[in-house]
Design an enzyme around this catalytic site. Structure first.
Site, mmCIF file in Angstrom:
data_model
loop_
_atom_site.group_PDB
_atom_site.id
_atom_site.type_symbol
_atom_site.label_atom_id
_atom_site.label_comp_id
_atom_site.label_asym_id
_atom_site.label_seq_id
_atom_site.Cartn_x
_atom_site.Cartn_y
_atom_site.Cartn_z
ATOM 1 N N ASP A 191 -8.523 -6.502 -3.270
ATOM 2 C CA ASP A 191 -7.259 -7.507 -3.031
ATOM 3 C C ASP A 191 -8.425 -8.707 -3.242
ATOM 4 O OD1 ASP A 191 -5.065 -9.037 -2.161
ATOM 5 O OD2 ASP A 191 -6.214 -9.188 -0.287
ATOM 6 N N ASP A 236 -7.077 -12.604 -2.278
ATOM 7 C CA ASP A 236 -6.976 -13.402 -1.229
ATOM 8 C C ASP A 236 -7.487 -13.141 0.303
ATOM 9 O OD1 ASP A 236 -6.304 -16.195 -2.031
ATOM 10 O OD2 ASP A 236 -4.565 -15.000 -2.910
#
Lengths: 167, 821
Positions: B166, B168
């Protein structure tokens, strides 16, 4: 294939543009809206200078003026069986994607000559025959359109490079 | 392709004649066979009479597919009773396994066409989307399976697993605040060092038209380069983010400029299909045995077994995840900020929570005494506490989307206009000044080192990636160890087969069948971390949220811990908010075997995948607090703790023993204290109860340093003795109270003897528990484990005494120190 085509477009103009430069405003609006747009059948490549503007008509309620513009434009329409050039945009295991201007084409595994194999361990992944032919992102490629489908403002094609003089 | 008898025919039908032979070419719509069916029709004759007549009708069956006829399943005269019977097998020249935008990628035919003969839509043949960057390419299940097996073989060959990353708040943190640029240009700014490395970019096709030319500032998590470098040797990396494609690509360019780690394996919101969840099946439709995920949010992965949840990376305080407005709302967790900030940080939702958490931190720094110059270091960790809960709000309807993008826009605008970071830095500086002033007046005992250099707001001290890498390495090793083991075992079997020994299996299974499953390996490793730990949360999960389903509880459970809502015999840890002494904390403080820790301890365990030392995270207990409650004669909740779970607990025996242990531990301490001291202490407690019970927070706030666990021990004993007086003996509870009484007034020899006897009778796990208590700071093995260590009573006693001696000395030292003060 490219065509010279006569087209018609209704343009609404905001009252603030009314004035001596109204024609150039219409022209600008037309260029901004139409050039590069896709009708689903063809893409408008370039609008030629000569165009006719009808009498303006004020739309009740909004104050906008409506003009019907006739113009000539160079349009591009792909055909099945046509041979086009494009740039590879993405390479995956089941084939690769080709950008041919406004047309996105996909060349599936079965449409690639059998001696060209997929190599996933290469970075970036590529289709290659382990000689001079390497298909990776950014490669220029020539394909033949095998199938065409259009949605509202997009066109998709299935391409092949399994014939002579393609690739 | 197999053609079956369709619905909508008048069954039963009888085949009359087959029109085609095997190997015949069949056109679409060509008659395959003729048949007749019987039905009753109403016929009228010339006299106007009507009668029902059974009639036979002939009809022909047309092929819905083109191809070559392979095999008939029916003969002349066959009666077909119902729909779904096998009729004929037709070999199609193209099975349309791969489809691109509604066309077959192999033959170029339009798949969306339908007519009266269509019994099964061609587009339904390929429904699986497994490409990263394109939604219009679909493949059939069969094709997907093949592709996946291919990929697996390749990965096994190079000894890699797949890792989905991922962006952010996992590997980077992005904000839109202009302040960053200003700080970057100003070497004198206290934050200059921190923001020096921040990369900025603009997105060309920013959808937020009125926030034109928006600059994004992206901070890489410390050690990201090394992390990717090392991990990419063990894993094939994919990016899976809820941000837009343009954003994802911009970030990928920053973290992977040469495109060696991720290549084109980037999946963004644009291709995900839904805004609410991430799913492995989007990329690995068939098999997820070799896939790991690292993400800072567990809810959007539905707490998948493949997930390695990491702490959120929060570099730009208060910025949160700029792409989070598309995700399900987050529910804030109450942070352990200083008391003054508590009110602020409770029960805020979503981005607000993040904002206020950030705010609270600043205040907390300000409120801390000046000698804690290291205080800001903990900052990076604090904000990580904001957790989220799975709140699956409806599908992706356009309204919602509209609202979400508005929200995102708003977040960005607010970041641009309000500049929370700048505000915070100003607040921080201000707070520093006041703190300095205060310090000058107070002349605190600890001389404060160089106060005059402004503290910076941003801190580049996150080390999560190092731990993640270690964890990933462990999983990788475990996986391939198991694979190798299985493979050698399997090959052994094959050799046996070759020797001519009869193997039950006809065909040696494919290599892929023996591939171990990450979904079993990883949970096994994780479960071991907090095995036997029973956690009670207090002041951590906001009110109104089910503790069992809160984010942090789910996370803890995935590491093998048990989570309960109330204190009971099994409880080993109370995770609490240090600024708020809740009833549970107070209760727990009377039980030396229950460790009261901050959430940081839990997070340490989570990120290191091992049981962290509790010592640095213990929450110091106030003697006042204990006094306040210890003195009260009728405190009901305590009774709850004593009896409620005791009776309900499955292993009553073990539970009682645990209690006994505790008593024994306490007894020596009590012996040391004269009755007078006792009395006076009791009185004092009573006083405290009267005045400070109602106003708890004040008492907490004062935070006098005279923390003393001894007092708590005493009070609990007092309590028990009192209780004993109130109630009769005889029941289990009674004897329980009896025990405590014995321990309190150890002068009564008979009781002690009785107790010893009971200890002898009950073969228990005394030592186990005691050793745990002795080394209260160290990871203790299963403190409440009922009857595992079948020790005999005497040995238990001995150990017990050792423990007692140590504890005694410790407590005495503490007491003396207090007296000095």
């Amino acid at each position: 294939m490219f065509f010279l085509y006569e087209l018609e477009k209704t343009i609404q103009l905001h009252p603030s543009f009314f004035g001596p430069l109204i024609r150039s405003h219409i022209h600008r609006e037309l260029l901004a809206k139409e050039e590069g747009s896709n009708t689903g059948k063809y893409t408008i490549v370039c609008i030629l200078d000569s165009f006719e503007v009808s009498e303006g008509q004020v739309v009740a309620g909004t104050g906008h003026a409506e003009y019907t513009v006739h113009y000539k434009a160079v349009v591009w329409r792909p055909f099945r069986g046509e041979i086009i050039d494009g740039v590879v945009s993405s390479v995956i295991r089941s084939g690769f994607f080709v950008e041919c201007g406004s047309l996105q084409a996909f060349v599936g595994r079965s449409m690639i000559p059998s001696e060209i194999k997929y190599d996933a361990n290469a970075t970036p992944p590529q289709w290659t025959d382990n000689a001079e032919q390497i298909i990776e992102k950014g490669t220029q490629i020539r394909i033949k359109i095998k199938g065409l489908r259009s949605e509202v403002d997009k066109m998709f094609a299935i391409g092949t490079m399994k014939e002579d003089y393609l690739g | 392709m197999l053609v079956e008898s369709p619905t909508g025919l008048h069954y039963p039908i009888t085949v009359v004649e087959l029109a085609k032979k095997p190997h015949d070419d069949i056109q679409r719509g060509a008659p395959l066979f003729s048949y007749y069916y019987e039905t009753t029709v109403t016929e009228g004759d010339k006299y106007g009479d009507e009668k029902e007549v059974k009639k036979k009708f002939r009809a022909s069956f047309e092929s819905s597919k083109a191809g070559t006829l392979a095999e008939w399943f029916i003969r002349n005269g066959t009666v077909i009773q119902r729909a779904g019977a096998k009729l004929v097998e037709i070999d199609e020249p193209c099975t349309h396994e791969t489809q691109f935008a509604g066309m077959c990628a192999d033959c170029g035919k339009d798949m969306t066409q339908e007519d009266y003969m269509t019994d099964r839509r061609d587009v339904d043949r390929a429904t699986v989307n497994m490409t990263h960057d394109n939604t219009s390419l679909l493949v059939s299940k069969k094709e997907a399976l093949l592709a996946e097996e291919d990929a697996k073989r390749r990965l096994l060959g190079v000894k890699k697993l797949s890792l989905i990353v991922d962006l952010d708040q996992t590997v980077i943190h992005t904000t839109c605040e202009r302040t960053i640029a200003e700080w970057q240009n100003d070497p004198n700014n206290p934050n200059y060092e921190a923001v020096k490395e921040v990369r900025s970019f603009q997105l060309a096709d920013d959808r937020l038209a009125n926030v034109a030319a928006n600059w994004y500032y992206c901070k890489l998590r410390p050690g990201l380069k090394e992390f990717l470098d090392k991990v990419s040797t063990m894993y094939e990396l994919h990016i899976y983010t809820m941000a837009t494609r343009a954003y994802a690509q911009a970030i990928a360019k920053i973290i992977d400029p040469d495109r060696v780690y991720f290549g084109d394996r980037i999946l963004s919101r644009d291709e995900n299909g839904t805004d609410q969840v991430k799913t492995l099946h989007r990329l690995f439709p068939v098999n997820t045995d070799m896939v790991l995920v690292i993400d800072d949010r567990g809810d959007i992965w539905q707490w998948s077994d493949n997930l390695v949840k990491v702490r959120a990376y929060n570099f730009f305080l208060g910025a949160g995840d700029i792409n989070a407005s598309f995700l399900p709302k987050q529910v804030g967790v109450i942070t352990d900020a200083a008391p003054t900030a508590v009110v602020e940080s409770t029960q805020t939702v979503g981005n607000e929570a993040e904002e206020s958490t950030g705010e609270a931190q600043v205040v907390s720094i300000a409120a801390k005494p000046p000698e804690s110059i290291v205080a800001p270091v903990s900052n990076g960790v604090l904000t990580d506490l904001e957790k989220q809960l799975l709140t699956m709000s409806g599908g992706d309807n356009p309204d919602l989307l509209e609202r979400q993008s508005k929200e995102q826009e708003q977040v960005i605008i607010s970041q641009q206009t309000e500049r929370p970071l700048l505000q915070k830095q100003l607040a921080l500086e201000q707070a520093e000044q006041t703190a300095e002033a205060e310090e000058a007046v107070d002349n605190a005992e600890a001389p404060s080192p160089e106060q005059h250099k402004h503290k910076s707001l941003l801190h580049d001290d996150d080390d999560e990636l190092i731990y993640i890498e270690a964890c990933l390495r462990r999983v990788h090793r475990a996986f391939f160890d198991e694979y190798r083991k299985k493979r050698t075992a399997h090959q052994g079997g094959r050799i046996a087969e070759l020797r001519g020994e009869k193997s039950p299996k006809k065909r040696a299974p494919d290599d892929l069948e023996i591939v171990p499953d990450v979904k079993t390996i990883m949970p096994r490793m994780k479960q071991a971390v907090l095995q036997g730990v029973s956690i009670v949360f207090s002041g951590i999960v906001p009110l109104g949220i089910d503790v069992q389903h809160s984010d942090i509880a789910l996370w803890a459970k995935s590491f093998g811990a048990q989570v309960s809502t109330d204190l009971n015999k099994q409880t080993t840890h109370v995770v609490a908010n240090p600024s708020r002494k809740t009833t549970k904390v107070k209760k727990a403080s009377r039980h030396p075997q229950i460790k009261i820790v901050t959430t940081d301890w839990l997070l340490q365990c989570f990120s290191k995948w091992e049981r962290a030392d509790e010592q640095p995270y213990l929450i110091p207990m106030d003697p006042d607090e204990h006094g306040a409650h210890g003195g009260s004669p009728d405190l009901v909740p305590f009774d709850d703790l004593e009896e409620g779970p005791l009776l309900s607990a499955e292993d009553e025996d073990g539970a009682i023993t645990g209690e006994e242990d505790e008593d024994e531990l306490q007894s020596p301490v009590n012996v040391d204290i004269s009755d007078e001291t006792w009395q006076s202490l009791g009185d004092e407690f009573q006083d405290f109860m009267n005045e400070s019970d109602e106003d708890e927070d004040e008492g907490t706030g004062s935070e006098t340093d005279s923390v003393n666990s001894e007092n708590s021990v005493e009070t609990s004993s007092t309590k028990r003795s009192k209780k004993k007086r109130k109630r009769g003996t005889g029941s289990v509870d009674g004897s329980e109270a009896d025990d405590s009484d014995a321990s309190v007034s150890s002068s009564t020899g008979s009781k002690l003897q009785r107790k010893k006897k009971r200890v002898l009778e009950r073969v228990t796990s005394l030592t186990n528990v005691v050793s745990a208590d002795k080394s209260s700071g160290l990871p203790s093995p299963d403190t409440t484990g009922p009857d595992e260590g079948q020790e005999n009573g005497l040995g238990g006693e001995e150990d017990d005494e050792d423990g007692d001696a140590e504890l005694e000395a410790e407590l005495l030292a503490e007491l003396e120190r207090d007296d000095d003060e």
